[in-house]
Design a protein around this motif. Structure first.
Motif, mmCIF file in Angstrom:
data_model
loop_
_atom_site.group_PDB
_atom_site.id
_atom_site.type_symbol
_atom_site.label_atom_id
_atom_site.label_comp_id
_atom_site.label_asym_id
_atom_site.label_seq_id
_atom_site.Cartn_x
_atom_site.Cartn_y
_atom_site.Cartn_z
ATOM 1 N N ALA A 2 2.305 9.007 5.402
ATOM 2 C CA ALA A 2 3.559 9.321 6.537
ATOM 3 C C ALA A 2 1.777 7.922 7.589
ATOM 4 C CB ALA A 2 2.594 10.884 7.425
ATOM 5 N N ASP A 3 0.833 8.480 7.418
ATOM 6 C CA ASP A 3 0.419 7.490 8.080
ATOM 7 C C ASP A 3 1.134 5.909 8.711
ATOM 8 O OD1 ASP A 3 -2.026 6.689 10.510
ATOM 9 O OD2 ASP A 3 -3.572 5.989 8.416
ATOM 10 N N LEU A 4 0.761 5.664 7.237
ATOM 11 C CA LEU A 4 1.687 4.110 6.533
ATOM 12 C C LEU A 4 2.449 4.376 7.142
ATOM 13 C CD1 LEU A 4 -0.402 3.824 2.908
ATOM 14 C CD2 LEU A 4 -0.675 2.590 4.723
ATOM 15 N N ASP A 5 3.193 4.609 7.090
ATOM 16 C CA ASP A 5 5.161 5.210 7.516
ATOM 17 C C ASP A 5 4.580 4.419 9.207
ATOM 18 O OD1 ASP A 5 5.527 5.065 5.165
ATOM 19 O OD2 ASP A 5 6.789 6.934 5.476
ATOM 20 N N GLY A 6 4.107 5.110 9.430
ATOM 21 C CA GLY A 6 3.693 4.779 10.949
ATOM 22 C C GLY A 6 3.496 3.349 11.847
ATOM 23 N N LYS A 7 2.323 2.941 10.710
ATOM 24 C CA LYS A 7 2.133 1.557 10.812
ATOM 25 C C LYS A 7 3.134 0.440 9.921
ATOM 26 C CE LYS A 7 -3.076 2.726 10.014
ATOM 27 N NZ LYS A 7 -4.377 2.630 9.614
ATOM 28 N N ILE A 8 3.817 1.031 9.323
ATOM 29 C CA ILE A 8 5.107 0.368 9.193
ATOM 30 C C ILE A 8 5.762 0.425 10.033
ATOM 31 C CG2 ILE A 8 6.194 -0.188 7.247
ATOM 32 C CD1 ILE A 8 4.615 0.402 4.955
ATOM 33 N N GLN A 59 0.717 -0.799 0.181
ATOM 34 C CA GLN A 59 0.193 -0.231 0.146
ATOM 35 C C GLN A 59 0.855 1.250 -0.551
ATOM 36 O OE1 GLN A 59 -2.898 -0.270 3.811
ATOM 37 N NE2 GLN A 59 -4.167 -1.833 2.386
ATOM 38 N N ARG A 60 1.766 0.547 0.445
ATOM 39 C CA ARG A 60 2.769 2.463 0.515
ATOM 40 C C ARG A 60 3.608 2.636 -0.628
ATOM 41 N NH1 ARG A 60 6.475 5.720 0.410
ATOM 42 N NH2 ARG A 60 8.099 6.906 2.074
ATOM 43 N N ARG A 61 4.049 2.081 -1.598
ATOM 44 C CA ARG A 61 4.523 2.156 -2.900
ATOM 45 C C ARG A 61 3.184 2.937 -3.554
ATOM 46 N NH1 ARG A 61 7.090 -2.887 -1.368
ATOM 47 N NH2 ARG A 61 4.867 -4.501 -3.110
#
Length: 707
Positions: A311-317, A295-297
């Protein structure tokens, strides 16, 4: 003249008179001997005559002698009695000889000796007396002499008797009886008496043995000392075992406690094995991470960086990565559990320890019970110990005495049988009839002479002590406590004084040297004007007037002094002037009143008799008379009347520079002279010396000149 004032006694507080006494000479000692020679000779002759008569009546006495040798044998070693066999005491030589002498001096021995010899033969004078035997024994004790020769064991005996044969026989018989008597004194105990004592002690010993056996049986022991030592050993062993058991119990209890704590900490079941597989959580998290990264890609392709979705995806990752990092890679698939072997070992050791501890505690109770029993036995032995020792001590004492008595019983008969042959006394010299007798006459005469001399000496001493008269100058000083200045010798054939020739008057009684001595003594006074000398006596006839006239003559003739002799109350109104005129001297009156006379136109003047019918002078004028005389004369001599006749001399004593008392030898009594001294001192005068007048030489001239 009134004499009331002169009767007063000196004040009680007056200081006592100092005793004046010249050295005692041999002449002073011998003078009383010759003076009381008649009394002394009488006292001497009475004992001498009695001794001479006794010597004439004395009969010869024969003295028999005997000597005994005392040997130091076993008789004088004291051995203790049967009840005290260990004590013994030996006597020294002096005690042994003294004991033998006491046996010889026994009165019963003397009575027996007299009986065997015969009273009529030994002492015939007491044969008819009612108690003649007792009197003869008393006489024998006086006649018998028992002495110990110094530094030896020899006793010397001597017996006096009027019959030479009786003296020897009686002394020999006395020695024979003495030997028999001392054998009885030192005799050992007889065998029968010792045997009876031994039998009694044997019964007593059997009784004590029975008591000891019964006592040991009642208290269950054979030998008390062995039993006591064994019980003490058991007590010590039990105490040691009990102490070791206590230590083991303490060790076992500690070990059991430690095992119990270890069991509480050790689990009974432990895991045996575990099956592992990959963790399903890790796989799920990894899948979620891959999906988020996809999803981040996609979002990065669509949106630029910083977009909120990215940014939200980075935090979850990031959060998911962190969770994956904390999740273990594998997990337990299956676990297998079983019993813990350590716990099993601990259970086994704990059970063993508890068993041993219970056994030790049971053994300790058994040991404590045994120790209590041993202690009770020991207490019993301690309690009965004094009773047992008392019984044993009594048994030992009786047994020792029994053994000594058994020995004594065996030796008694032998000792008694041999006592005669083993006597410790040897007769060195038997008494033989003496050849010569002793009457003792010389001893009686010597004793009488000695007693007579003692009686004569005592007579002289007592007579001298009790006599009030004075014989020598030493007597004057001894009895009157005033110095004796002169001693005037007495002679019945003394010539009368010669007539004045060449201006010199010759003295009759005193020598010029005697007069100068008195004048020199008077010169030590320091009055205003001439000096006044008084001569006074206590009784008539003592020679006061004669001596006063001699002193006046010496002062006038030899000293060239102007002298006045005051004649106070002469006897029978015969004054000095009348006496000189009667002797042929020229007596010329001087002055208008004619009361003073010049003798032979010399420097000697004599007053008229004053008082007693002559010139009267009242008491209040005596001072004026003396003062006038001092002013006109170098020397004033007062011839005082004796106190026995008049007190005028006492009145004049206070006016004189020096008063001398005249004492007549062998006549004047000391009490009278002392009364004169006391009254003179009470009147204010002082008698400083005395003149012994009319002295007689009782010692023969040839002896007196050599003393």
């Amino acid at each position: 003249m009134s004499t009331a004032v002169f009767e007063q006694t000196p004040a009680a507080t007056e200081a006592p008179r100092r005793r004046i006494q010249s050295p005692l000479t041999l002449r002073d000692l011998l003078t009383p001997v010759f003076y009381y020679r008649r009394r002394a000779m009488l006292a001497l002759m009475v004992p001498v005559i009695l001794a001479f008569v006794a010597a004439l009546l004395a009969h010869p006495v024969y003295i028999a002698q005997s000597r005994l040798l005392i040997l130091l044998g076993g008789d004088y070693v004291f051995k203790g009695s049967a009840s005290d066999p260990g004590s013994s005491q030996s006597f020294d030589r002096a005690q042994i000889v003294h004991a033998e002498m006491e046996i010889l001096a026994a009165r019963s021995l003397h009575l027996e000796a007299i009986k065997e010899i015969g009273l009529a033969k030994a002492y015939p004078g007491f044969a008819s007396a009612p108690n003649g035997l007792e009197q003869a024994a008393d006489r024998l004790e006086k006649d018998l002499t028992i002495d110990n020769i110094p530094q030896s064991n020899v006793i010397e005996m001597s017996l006096r008797n009027a019959d030479r044969q009786v003296a020897a026989d009686l002394l020999n018989r006395l020695v024979s009886l003495y030997v028999d008597r001392r054998r009885e004194v030192f005799k050992r105990a007889d065998a029968s008496s010792v045997g009876a004592q031994r039998d009694g002690l044997s019964q007593r010993l059997d009784q004590l043995e029975g008591q000891l056996t019964a006592f040991a049986t009642a208290h269950n022991f054979g030998d008390y000392n062995v039993e006591f030592s064994a019980v003490q050993g058991q007590q010590a062993a039990l105490q040691a075992q009990l102490q070791a058991t206590d230590q083991q119990i303490a060790a076992r209890a500690g070990r059991t406690s430690q095992l119990g704590r270890r069991m509480d900490l050790t689990p009974s079941v432990v895991p045996l094995s575990t099956d592992t597989a990959r963790s399903a959580q890790l796989d799920a998290l990894t899948s979620s991470l891959i999906a988020l990264q996809a999803q981040r890609r996609e979002a990065a392709a669509k949106f630029r960086d910083g977009y909120p979705l990215i940014a939200d995806l980075d935090g979850k990752i990031a959060a998911l990565q962190a969770q994956i990092g904390q999740t273990p890679t594998s997990q337990t698939a299956a676990e297998h559990h079983g019993l813990n072997p350590v716990r099993q070992q601990l259970d086994s050791a704990f059970a063993d320890s508890e068993g041993e501890l219970a056994g030790l505690r049971s053994g300790r109770r058994a040991l404590q019970a045994s120790l209590n029993a041993v202690n009770a036995r020991l207490d019993e032995l301690v309690r009965i110990g004094p009773q047992y020792r008392e019984l044993q001590r009594a048994r030992d004492v009786v047994e020792g005495v029994y053994q000594d008595l058994a020995k004594t019983a065996e030796n008694a008969s032998l000792e008694n049988a041999m006592s005669r042959s083993r006597a410790n006394v040897r007769v060195i010299q038997a008494a033989d009839p003496p050849l010569k007798g002793k009457s003792g006459r010389m001893i009686l005469l010597a004793a009488g002479l000695g007693l007579g001399l003692a009686a004569a000496f005592a007579t002289v001493v007592v007579s001298q002590a009790l006599s009030e008269i004075m014989i020598t100058t030493h007597d004057v000083e001894e009895k009157l406590t005033v110095p004796a200045l002169l001693a005037v010798n007495w002679s019945h054939d003394r010539p009368a004084p010669a007539r004045l020739k060449g201006g010199r008057l010759t003295p009759r009684f005193l020598s010029p040297d005697d007069g100068r001595l008195i004048l020199r003594l008077l010169s030590t006074t320091k009055p205003a004007g001439g000096r006044v000398l008084q001569l006074i006596g206590s009784s008539s006839g003592e020679g006061v007037s004669s001596l006063a006239l001699d002193i006046a003559a010496i002062a006038a003739s030899h000293e060239a002094r102007k002298v006045l002799l005051i004649d106070v109350e002469p006897q029978l109104n015969e004054g000095a002037a009348s006496a000189l005129a009667h002797r042929g001297h020229t007596v010329a009156g001087v002055g208008a009143e004619g009361r003073t006379f010049q003798i032979d136109q010399s420097s000697l003047y004599v007053s008229a008799p004053i008082g007693a019918g002559g010139m009267l002078v009242s008491e209040d004028r005596w001072g004026q008379v003396i003062d006038n005389a001092r002013a006109n004369f170098d020397l004033v001599l007062i011839d005082s009347p004796p106190l026995q006749r008049s007190s005028a001399g006492i009145e004049l004593a206070g006016l004189a520079d020096m008063s001398l008392m005249v004492v007549e030898a062998e006549v004047t009594r000391a009490s009278v002279a002392l009364r004169l001294i006391e009254r003179t001192e009470a009147a204010g005068g002082e008698i400083i010396g005395a003149i012994l007048n009319k002295r007689v030489f009782h010692i023969p001239r040839f002896i007196y000149s050599r003393l």
